[in-house]
Design an enzyme around this catalytic site. Structure first.
Site, PDB file in Angstrom:
ATOM      1  N   GLU A  42       0.476  -2.406  -5.042  1.00 52.91           N
ATOM      2  CA  GLU A  42      -0.479  -2.775  -6.094  1.00 52.91           C
ATOM      3  C   GLU A  42       0.045  -3.953  -6.915  1.00 52.91           C
ATOM      4  O   GLU A  42       1.222  -3.968  -7.328  1.00 52.91           O
ATOM      5  CB  GLU A  42      -0.714  -1.547  -6.986  1.00 52.91           C
ATOM      6  CG  GLU A  42      -2.144  -1.133  -7.141  1.00 52.91           C
ATOM      7  CD  GLU A  42      -2.890  -0.809  -5.835  1.00 52.91           C
ATOM      8  OE1 GLU A  42      -3.568  -1.723  -5.307  1.00 52.91           O
ATOM      9  OE2 GLU A  42      -2.828   0.333  -5.377  1.00 52.91           O
ATOM     10  N   ASP A  45      -0.375  -8.632  -4.325  1.00 57.41           N
ATOM     11  CA  ASP A  45      -1.076  -9.658  -3.517  1.00 57.41           C
ATOM     12  C   ASP A  45      -1.023 -11.046  -4.145  1.00 57.41           C
ATOM     13  O   ASP A  45      -0.685 -12.019  -3.482  1.00 57.41           O
ATOM     14  CB  ASP A  45      -2.518  -9.234  -3.143  1.00 57.41           C
ATOM     15  CG  ASP A  45      -3.457  -8.954  -4.288  1.00 57.41           C
ATOM     16  OD1 ASP A  45      -3.016  -8.939  -5.460  1.00 57.41           O
ATOM     17  OD2 ASP A  45      -4.671  -8.761  -4.020  1.00 57.41           O
ATOM     18  N   SER A 138     -15.838  -2.146  -4.763  1.00 61.94           N
ATOM     19  CA  SER A 138     -17.285  -2.282  -4.610  1.00 61.94           C
ATOM     20  C   SER A 138     -17.708  -3.745  -4.786  1.00 61.94           C
ATOM     21  O   SER A 138     -18.621  -4.210  -4.109  1.00 61.94           O
ATOM     22  CB  SER A 138     -18.027  -1.370  -5.592  1.00 61.94           C
ATOM     23  OG  SER A 138     -17.604  -1.622  -6.905  1.00 61.94           O
ATOM     24  N   SER A 139     -17.032  -4.486  -5.646  1.00 65.75           N
ATOM     25  CA  SER A 139     -17.457  -5.882  -5.825  1.00 65.75           C
ATOM     26  C   SER A 139     -17.083  -6.731  -4.612  1.00 65.75           C
ATOM     27  O   SER A 139     -17.907  -7.526  -4.135  1.00 65.75           O
ATOM     28  CB  SER A 139     -16.931  -6.473  -7.132  1.00 65.75           C
ATOM     29  OG  SER A 139     -15.558  -6.288  -7.246  1.00 65.75           O
ATOM     30  N   ASP A 183      -8.499  -7.318  -1.434  1.00 69.29           N
ATOM     31  CA  ASP A 183      -9.748  -6.572  -1.270  1.00 69.29           C
ATOM     32  C   ASP A 183     -10.678  -7.264  -0.284  1.00 69.29           C
ATOM     33  O   ASP A 183     -11.235  -6.641   0.633  1.00 69.29           O
ATOM     34  CB  ASP A 183     -10.477  -6.438  -2.619  1.00 69.29           C
ATOM     35  CG  ASP A 183      -9.609  -5.774  -3.663  1.00 69.29           C
ATOM     36  OD1 ASP A 183      -8.543  -5.254  -3.297  1.00 69.29           O
ATOM     37  OD2 ASP A 183     -10.000  -5.793  -4.840  1.00 69.29           O
TER      38      ASP A 183
HETATM   39  C1  GLA Z   1      -7.666  -5.411  -7.550  1.00 70.94           C
HETATM   40  C2  GLA Z   1      -7.632  -6.852  -7.085  1.00 70.94           C
HETATM   41  C3  GLA Z   1      -6.654  -7.040  -5.933  1.00 70.94           C
HETATM   42  C4  GLA Z   1      -5.297  -6.449  -6.234  1.00 70.94           C
HETATM   43  C5  GLA Z   1      -5.430  -5.045  -6.819  1.00 70.94           C
HETATM   44  C6  GLA Z   1      -4.134  -4.511  -7.313  1.00 70.94           C
HETATM   45  O1  GLA Z   1      -8.189  -4.580  -6.560  1.00 70.94           O
HETATM   46  O2  GLA Z   1      -8.908  -7.260  -6.703  1.00 70.94           O
HETATM   47  O3  GLA Z   1      -6.569  -8.403  -5.603  1.00 70.94           O
HETATM   48  O4  GLA Z   1      -4.567  -7.282  -7.086  1.00 70.94           O
HETATM   49  O5  GLA Z   1      -6.350  -4.983  -7.879  1.00 70.94           O
HETATM   50  O6  GLA Z   1      -3.257  -4.317  -6.260  1.00 70.94           O
END
Ligand code: GLA
Length: 401
Positions: A42, A45, A138-139, A183
């Protein structure tokens, strides 16, 4: 369950009255884009690190038809109150756009910016079964789906990875969340029964078989509405940039995840501010956990994998400070159930869902314990999803099966 013909009826009701001859029914096409659950990794990225998400069978569907002119109309069955949003492909992006329609609209605007011109507009009706704002993307699902629809109806040659990058740009620059690529990549590139080990710095990936002998992944939605998640997310990103700037005084790196935990500890004192130092510690240690977790997964070591899920949660709670009492409670309750290998909050943070790895025979007790304990201590009822995986964005048959 909404069938393709249910969607078609809604399409007629919502768009039909105004379209008469503009839309030919036989040109309608149905598409799907999944949501994603991140198993571990988490806030790594956008720091050039690794993530391990998989695409879900929960997602968003879109019934779409080309138009004769250069206008687009979009509507969501999940948000009937928002009505139909209509815009021209040639219109400049409207910064005042705040409603749901900014998600699809942002993607059209980014396509135009990159010279990916569509000859004609389209009408698109969306329907999703992903909980919104729960950390299951979802987005990104709507954005990648919109790009996929535009690519297919517009006959554009765009790779899935480029599609993910365009959707990320839409989220960054139009929606205003400075998210990384995880995502959108998972939604575009997912594979059924596989997790994606993605190196976000190099944008290189490989698939890991999601074979979990005798165990299930369970997503638990806290159903706690979270506020200000986007601004808190963006502030974490800025804190990571501050940590990087401080470390760059003694290290030649472009991203936090270029160093391992031992190197970080040797240089950590370069970061004067204790809060910023903890943010960086989470990112660096989390990146290492992803690589170890992928190896455990590939070796079928569920104990090892689960242990890293707990460690990831602790790091998000203590160092990155993106957890909240509800998430901590769900993880604590999960850890009290025999047969649970691991549990952690998933997604951007500040609420949303946990993901837990649970022995099949412990699934019922897991649900009962979390249901009872969480409801009595918070007043919210959790929801549970037994995780089913999916391929990335795809076209579906338009007829009922
Ligand atoms: C959201 C963001 C991702 C990532 C996560 C955390 O989902 O859209 O790019 O940074 O949070 O890991």
């Amino acid at each position: 369950m909404m069938t393709p013909s249910d969607l078609a009826r809604c399409f007629d009701r919502i768009f039909g009255a105004e379209i008469d001859t503009k839309i030919q029914t036989d040109k309608r096409r149905l598409f799907f884009a999944p949501g994603r659950v991140n198993l571990i990794g988490e806030h790594t990225d956008y720091n050039g690190g690794h993530v391990l998400p998989c695409a879900l069978s929960l997602g968003t569907r879109a019934l779409a038809a080309p138009r004769a002119d250069r206008r687009c109309r979009v509507a969501s069955l999940n948000l009937p109150g928002e009505g139909v949003a209509e815009f021209s492909l040639d219109a400049a992006w409207d910064v005042a756009e705040t409603g749901w329609s900014r998600y699809p609209r942002s993607v059209f605007s980014i396509f135009e910016r990159h010279g990916l011109s569509l000859a004609r507009g389209m009408d698109i009706l969306y329907y999703g079964d992903l909980p919104a704002g729960a950390g299951l993307s979802s987005s990104a699902s709507i954005e990648v789906l919109t790009g996929y629809v535009a690519r297919e109806l517009g006959g554009l040659e765009i790779s899935r990875v480029y599609l993910a990058l365009l959707a990320q740009e839409a989220e960054n620059e139009r929606v205003g969340v400075q998210c990384g690529i995880m995502d959108q990549f998972a939604v575009a590139m997912g594979k059924r029964d596989r997790a994606i080990l993605l190196d976000c710095g190099a944008l290189k990936h490989r698939y890991c078989a999601l074979s979990l002998p005798g165990a299930r992944l369970i997503i638990t939605n806290s159903n706690k509405p979270h506020s200000l998640a986007a601004s808190k997310y963006n502030s974490r990103r800025r804190e990571c940039e501050q940590a990087l700037a401080a470390l760059r005084r003694s290290l030649n790196i472009r991203a936090l995840c270029e160093i391992d935990a031992a190197t970080f500890e040797r240089h950590a004192r370069r970061i004067d501010d204790g809060v910023i130092r903890r943010r960086a510690r989470h990112v660096v240690s989390e990146n290492q956990r992803v690589l170890e977790a992928a190896a455990f997964l590939e070796n079928g070591d569920l104990e090892g994998f689960g242990g890293l899920m707990y460690a990831s949660h602790a790091s998000m709670r203590d160092d990155f400070a993106i957890s909240c009492p509800e998430m901590d409670l769900l993880v604590a309750l999960a850890s009290s159930v025999p047969g649970v290998y691991g549990s952690r909050m998933t997604g951007g943070g500040f609420g949303g869902c946990t993901v837990s790895l649970v022995r099949e025979e412990a699934v019922d007790e897991f649900r009962e314990t979390l249901e009872r304990g969480y409801r009595s201590q918070t007043g919210y009822a959790p929801s549970f999803y037994l995780c089913e995986t999916s391929d990335g964005a795809m076209e579906l048959p338009v007829r009922d099966s």
